[in-house]
Write a protein that holds these residues in place. Structure first.
Motif, PDB file in Angstrom:
ATOM      1  N   GLY A  13       0.842  -1.182   0.000  1.00 60.36           N
ATOM      2  CA  GLY A  13       0.000   0.000   0.000  1.00 60.36           C
ATOM      3  C   GLY A  13       0.877   1.232   0.000  1.00 60.36           C
ATOM      4  O   GLY A  13       2.036   1.187  -0.429  1.00 60.36           O
ATOM      5  N   SER A  15      -0.336   7.325   3.839  1.00 62.34           N
ATOM      6  CA  SER A  15      -1.373   8.332   3.600  1.00 62.34           C
ATOM      7  C   SER A  15      -1.193   9.570   4.475  1.00 62.34           C
ATOM      8  O   SER A  15      -1.776  10.615   4.175  1.00 62.34           O
ATOM      9  CB  SER A  15      -2.760   7.735   3.851  1.00 62.34           C
ATOM     10  OG  SER A  15      -2.851   7.232   5.178  1.00 62.34           O
ATOM     11  N   GLU A  22       0.556   6.885   8.911  1.00 55.95           N
ATOM     12  CA  GLU A  22      -0.669   6.147   8.609  1.00 55.95           C
ATOM     13  C   GLU A  22      -0.482   5.472   7.261  1.00 55.95           C
ATOM     14  O   GLU A  22      -0.011   6.101   6.296  1.00 55.95           O
ATOM     15  CB  GLU A  22      -1.869   7.089   8.565  1.00 55.95           C
ATOM     16  CG  GLU A  22      -2.081   7.912   9.830  1.00 55.95           C
ATOM     17  CD  GLU A  22      -2.598   7.069  10.979  1.00 55.95           C
ATOM     18  OE1 GLU A  22      -3.161   5.984  10.715  1.00 55.95           O
ATOM     19  OE2 GLU A  22      -2.435   7.480  12.146  1.00 55.95           O
ATOM     20  N   VAL A  23      -0.827   4.184   7.205  1.00 57.00           N
ATOM     21  CA  VAL A  23      -0.621   3.400   5.986  1.00 57.00           C
ATOM     22  C   VAL A  23      -1.956   2.830   5.526  1.00 57.00           C
ATOM     23  O   VAL A  23      -2.704   2.247   6.331  1.00 57.00           O
ATOM     24  CB  VAL A  23       0.389   2.256   6.239  1.00 57.00           C
ATOM     25  CG1 VAL A  23       0.471   1.326   5.039  1.00 57.00           C
ATOM     26  CG2 VAL A  23       1.766   2.828   6.557  1.00 57.00           C
ATOM     27  N   ASP A  24      -2.269   2.973   4.253  1.00 57.49           N
ATOM     28  CA  ASP A  24      -3.478   2.401   3.654  1.00 57.49           C
ATOM     29  C   ASP A  24      -3.101   1.303   2.681  1.00 57.49           C
ATOM     30  O   ASP A  24      -2.054   1.371   2.012  1.00 57.49           O
ATOM     31  CB  ASP A  24      -4.276   3.483   2.905  1.00 57.49           C
ATOM     32  CG  ASP A  24      -5.059   4.383   3.843  1.00 57.49           C
ATOM     33  OD1 ASP A  24      -5.466   3.888   4.916  1.00 57.49           O
ATOM     34  OD2 ASP A  24      -5.246   5.569   3.523  1.00 57.49           O
ATOM     35  N   GLY A  25      -3.971   0.289   2.598  1.00 56.16           N
ATOM     36  CA  GLY A  25      -3.796  -0.757   1.594  1.00 56.16           C
ATOM     37  C   GLY A  25      -2.944  -1.928   2.024  1.00 56.16           C
ATOM     38  O   GLY A  25      -2.708  -2.840   1.224  1.00 56.16           O
ATOM     39  N   ARG A  41      -2.388  -5.119   4.660  1.00 58.27           N
ATOM     40  CA  ARG A  41      -3.005  -5.975   5.672  1.00 58.27           C
ATOM     41  C   ARG A  41      -1.903  -6.552   6.559  1.00 58.27           C
ATOM     42  O   ARG A  41      -1.063  -7.328   6.111  1.00 58.27           O
ATOM     43  CB  ARG A  41      -3.795  -7.099   5.014  1.00 58.27           C
ATOM     44  CG  ARG A  41      -4.987  -6.625   4.198  1.00 58.27           C
ATOM     45  CD  ARG A  41      -5.788  -7.791   3.675  1.00 58.27           C
ATOM     46  NE  ARG A  41      -6.310  -8.612   4.772  1.00 58.27           N
ATOM     47  CZ  ARG A  41      -6.966  -9.762   4.582  1.00 58.27           C
ATOM     48  NH1 ARG A  41      -7.144 -10.228   3.350  1.00 58.27           N
ATOM     49  NH2 ARG A  41      -7.407 -10.437   5.606  1.00 58.27           N
ATOM     50  N   THR A  95      -9.300   0.058   7.455  1.00 57.38           N
ATOM     51  CA  THR A  95      -8.255  -0.381   6.516  1.00 57.38           C
ATOM     52  C   THR A  95      -6.951   0.383   6.724  1.00 57.38           C
ATOM     53  O   THR A  95      -6.017   0.228   5.945  1.00 57.38           O
ATOM     54  CB  THR A  95      -8.730  -0.176   5.070  1.00 57.38           C
ATOM     55  OG1 THR A  95      -9.015   1.212   4.864  1.00 57.38           O
ATOM     56  CG2 THR A  95      -9.979  -1.003   4.798  1.00 57.38           C
ATOM     57  N   ARG A  96      -6.911   1.207   7.754  1.00 57.04           N
ATOM     58  CA  ARG A  96      -5.734   2.045   7.980  1.00 57.04           C
ATOM     59  C   ARG A  96      -4.922   1.513   9.150  1.00 57.04           C
ATOM     60  O   ARG A  96      -5.468   1.145  10.196  1.00 57.04           O
ATOM     61  CB  ARG A  96      -6.154   3.490   8.232  1.00 57.04           C
ATOM     62  CG  ARG A  96      -5.015   4.428   8.581  1.00 57.04           C
ATOM     63  CD  ARG A  96      -5.429   5.878   8.485  1.00 57.04           C
ATOM     64  NE  ARG A  96      -5.686   6.261   7.093  1.00 57.04           N
ATOM     65  CZ  ARG A  96      -5.911   7.512   6.708  1.00 57.04           C
ATOM     66  NH1 ARG A  96      -5.937   8.495   7.592  1.00 57.04           N
ATOM     67  NH2 ARG A  96      -6.130   7.797   5.439  1.00 57.04           N
ATOM     68  N   SER A 105      -1.747   2.300  11.865  1.00 55.46           N
ATOM     69  CA  SER A 105      -0.849   3.277  12.484  1.00 55.46           C
ATOM     70  C   SER A 105       0.476   2.586  12.750  1.00 55.46           C
ATOM     71  O   SER A 105       0.522   1.583  13.469  1.00 55.46           O
ATOM     72  CB  SER A 105      -1.445   3.803  13.794  1.00 55.46           C
ATOM     73  OG  SER A 105      -2.624   4.528  13.551  1.00 55.46           O
TER      74      SER A 105
END
Length: 447
Positions: free
Chosen positions: A30, A33, A41-44, A46, A72-73, A75
């Motif tokens: 991901g 963000s 903060e990281v999106d995408g 898992r 889905t975010r 930390s």
């Protein structure tokens, strides 16, 4: 194939199967963000809390740890800080948790919380690695603490004896001799291995401690894990868990290990910084709840194990000499005893500056003989009586013969002072300490 043999084969294959599964799994990637304070903060991506996330590409890759998740975010807190990270930077799950090298190749070495050498020597030739965070042993799987571990510090071995696998705290303000006491324990204790965690120390003091206080002889049978005050909070926090994991590795081989950590307060401060940056609300005096969850999770890993033992001594830097501040109060209830270093004793020039009457070992009755307990009790009673009558003695209002304990304390003031005082490089064998203590008690009489 027997059941035991099948289990051994399964244990050997499990790590290889996990690596193969990770290699075959689709990449979990991901982007960053947001960069907020100490975290990102990281999106995408898992990943579970506690797993490692890699930020960036190639030589610019930064390792981070997942500390919270919402929808889905994720930390994440970067291990080396947020410098150089930007919104849109690639992020991907490593599929692993933090690991640390283990084994005898670490003896005599100074490493950072990842196991990388800090002493200018090549990386240790380790053959085993272990996850930094593991569960504490089951309470019923532990042995009982019945054997004394002499620390080689006269005042401790006499009045607060420590058993193999016991956990002790050293409570003190700044500048009263905590590091010097730890160096004495390192040089003189009878354990096979000593693991030292210097967490949040001033950089100038690290080399001074290793070369002057610890010395070549002490370093030769020690492992020193260092994270200085300018390191990011996650690295300081990991230093405590990494040192504990290294100690567990030696104990698993059957060794009796002494774990020294300076200081537990700075570990709590690092956890507070990580938690607040992840959005956890502050509670007791600005400490979020996770601090008081982390402390027992760390401390309970020391103790008697099924093979060896980890005898732990943690320093607690009490803010403003307040021994009831939140961290000190919480830690005191988790340990098997506490040593109090007194500023007035330190300024008088007596080291180690241990307040005998304010210190206690909860396991003293289990690791001492009846004669040693009686002798320590007699000298304690004499010291307590002298403290109560100190003002009367100093103004000349005390009349000899009023109190036998005070009379004994005044008569034996110099021998007692000599017994409590010990030089940094002065050895104090356990048998010698026991004989000197009983001689003092006999001179004080049975009154």
């Amino acid at each position: 194939m027997s059941t035991a043999a099948a289990r051994r084969v399964e244990a050997l294959l499990r790590p290889r199967l996990r690596v193969a599964a990770l290699a075959a799994a689709p990449a979990r990637s991901g982007r960053i963000s947001a960069v907020l304070g100490l975290g990102v903060e990281v999106d995408g991506v898992r990943a579970a809390v506690g797993e490692t996330v890699l930020l960036g590409e190639g030589d610019l890759t930064t390792e981070a740890e997942v500390v919270a998740a919402s929808g889905t975010r994720l930390s994440c807190t970067p291990l080396r800080g947020v410098s150089g990270l930007a919104v849109g930077t690639t992020a991907r799950a490593a599929g692993t948790r933090a690991r640390i090298p283990l084994g005898r190749a670490l003896l005599g070495r100074v490493v950072d919380p990842t196991g990388a050498p800090l002493d200018g020597l090549p990386a240790p030739a380790v053959t085993a690695w272990g996850e930094v965070e593991v569960d504490a042993p089951s309470p019923l799987a532990r042995g009982r603490i019945t054997t004394r571990l002499p620390l080689g510090v006269r005042v401790l071995d006499a009045f607060t004896p420590v058993g193999r696998g016991q956990r002790m705290g050293v409570f003190a303000g700044s500048g009263v001799g905590k590091s010097s006491l730890l160096s004495m324990i390192t040089r003189n204790n009878e354990a096979a291995v000593t693991v030292i965690a210097l967490v949040g120390e001033r950089g100038r003091e690290v080399r001074q401690f290793i070369e002057d206080d610890l010395g070549p002889e002490g370093l030769a049978r020690s492992v020193v894990v260092v994270s200085t005050s300018d390191d990011p909070p996650l690295l300081r926090l990991r230093a405590a868990f990494a040192a504990t994991r290294i100690a567990e590795g030696f104990a698993a081989e059957g060794a009796d290990v002494v774990l020294l950590m300076d200081s537990l307060t700075r570990v709590a401060h690092a956890q507070r910084e990580v938690a607040l940056s992840a959005g956890e609300p502050p509670a007791t005096r600005g400490f979020p709840p996770s601090v008081f969850t982390m402390l027992p999770r760390l401390l309970e890993r020391a103790g008697p194990l099924s093979t060896g033992s980890i005898t732990a001594v943690y320093t607690v830097l009490v803010d403003g000499d307040d021994h009831n501040e939140p961290v000190a109060d919480a830690v005191r209830g988790l340990l098997d005893g506490h040593l109090v270093l007194d500023r007035a004793i330190a300024t008088s020039g007596r080291f180690p500056s241990v307040d005998v009457l304010g210190s206690v070992s909860r396991l003293a009755p289990h690791v001492s003989t009846a004669e040693e307990l009686r002798a320590a009790s007699r000298v304690r009673r004499m010291l307590a009586a002298h403290r109560e009558a100190k003002d009367l003695v100093e103004v000349g209002a005390y009349v000899s013969g009023t109190n036998a304990d005070v009379d004994a304390a005044l008569r034996l003031q110099r021998p007692v002072e000599a017994f409590l005082r010990q030089g940094l490089a002065e050895p104090a064998p356990a048998w010698e300490t026991s004989q000197a203590l009983q001689a003092l008690a006999h001179a004080a009489g049975d009154a």
